[in-house]
Design a protein around this motif. Structure first.
Motif, short mmCIF file in Angstrom:
data_model
loop_
_atom_site.label_atom_id
_atom_site.label_comp_id
_atom_site.label_asym_id
_atom_site.label_seq_id
_atom_site.Cartn_x
_atom_site.Cartn_y
_atom_site.Cartn_z
N UNK A 43 0.83 -1.21 0.00
CA UNK A 43 0.00 0.00 0.00
C UNK A 43 0.87 1.26 0.00
N UNK A 44 1.97 1.22 0.72
CA UNK A 44 2.88 2.36 0.78
C UNK A 44 3.64 2.53 -0.54
N UNK A 45 3.83 1.43 -1.24
CA UNK A 45 4.47 1.47 -2.55
C UNK A 45 5.89 1.98 -2.50
N UNK A 46 6.21 2.86 -3.41
CA UNK A 46 7.59 3.34 -3.56
C UNK A 46 8.02 4.28 -2.44
N UNK A 47 7.12 4.63 -1.53
CA UNK A 47 7.47 5.50 -0.40
C UNK A 47 8.12 4.72 0.74
N UNK A 48 8.07 3.39 0.69
CA UNK A 48 8.62 2.58 1.78
C UNK A 48 10.13 2.77 1.89
N UNK A 49 10.63 2.71 3.13
CA UNK A 49 12.07 2.65 3.35
C UNK A 49 12.33 1.88 4.62
N UNK A 50 13.43 1.18 4.66
CA UNK A 50 13.77 0.36 5.82
C UNK A 50 14.37 1.16 6.95
N UNK A 51 15.04 2.24 6.63
CA UNK A 51 15.66 3.08 7.65
C UNK A 51 15.07 4.48 7.54
N UNK A 93 11.85 3.36 17.15
CA UNK A 93 12.05 3.76 15.75
C UNK A 93 10.79 4.42 15.19
N UNK A 94 9.62 3.91 15.53
CA UNK A 94 8.36 4.52 15.07
C UNK A 94 8.25 5.95 15.58
N UNK A 95 8.60 6.18 16.83
CA UNK A 95 8.54 7.54 17.40
C UNK A 95 9.54 8.47 16.69
N UNK A 96 10.72 7.95 16.39
CA UNK A 96 11.73 8.75 15.68
C UNK A 96 11.24 9.09 14.28
N UNK A 97 10.65 8.12 13.60
CA UNK A 97 10.11 8.36 12.26
C UNK A 97 9.02 9.43 12.30
N UNK A 98 8.20 9.39 13.34
CA UNK A 98 7.13 10.37 13.44
C UNK A 98 7.69 11.78 13.60
N UNK A 99 8.77 11.93 14.36
CA UNK A 99 9.39 13.24 14.50
C UNK A 99 9.92 13.73 13.16
#
Length: 195
Positions: free
Chosen positions: A98-106, A162-168
């Protein structure tokens, strides 16, 4: 036998997940390299403990009893855990597709990054982590060793941080107002949890 099935599901999932890494958009910005290395170290420790029973020769590195199962599940319980593990992987894959090409592992923002709030992202803000955490816990409960249970705890902590860091990062790069509005209506990791 069920434990082996649980391990093989993980191996198949990780192999296909890594192959799909080629299907991403160009990176626009990345988080700090030190953070990425810290998360990677956490993953190595967590997955190392989760999979330690499969690699018996590393048992001498762990405390006595770390690879001794605390319980044995019955056939129905094991089958239920395998089914939940499969559902967790399917949920993570649904989110990734669903996220498609926007996905990233880091910690990476891709060209065209925006708030995605449809599909599995309507249920939780981080459905990929929800799937990984769910699959980690189902395997840990199936293996039932102290090492596997600690591995699931480590992976849960790493993915939550990591989820909290991504949100920031998303608030800073996409816009606080858009992301905060999404966060107010969608739980972070547990579907239907109060916000």
């Amino acid at each position: 036998m069920a434990v082996q099935v649980g391990y093989w599901l993980w191996i198949a999932f990780i192999a296909t997940w890594n192959i799909a890494m080629i299907w991403t958009a160009k990176a626009r910005s990345r988080g700090a390299a030190g953070l990425s290395l810290a998360y990677l170290a956490g993953y190595v420790v967590g997955f190392g403990l989760l999979f330690a029973a499969a690699f018996g020769r590393v048992g001498h590195l762990l405390p006595p009893g770390a690879l001794t199962p605390l319980w044995t599940g019955g056939m129905a319980g094991d089958a239920a855990l395998i089914a939940v593990e499969g559902v967790a992987f399917a949920f993570a894959w649904w989110a990734r597709i669903h996220l498609g090409r926007l996905w990233s592992g880091m910690l990476t923002l891709r060209d065209g990054h925006r708030v995605v709030d449809t599909g599995p992202y309507r249920l939780v803000r981080h459905p990929i982590y929800t799937g990984f955490i769910g699959a980690s816990w189902t395997l840990a409960l199936l293996v039932a060793t102290p090492a596997a249970l600690v591995g699931a705890v480590v992976l849960t902590v790493v993915m939550t941080v990591k989820a909290r860091t991504e949100e920031a990062l998303l608030r800073r790069e996409i816009g606080r107002n858009d992301y905060d509005a999404y966060a107010r209506r969608t739980p972070m990791l547990v579907p239907f949890a109060p916000r």
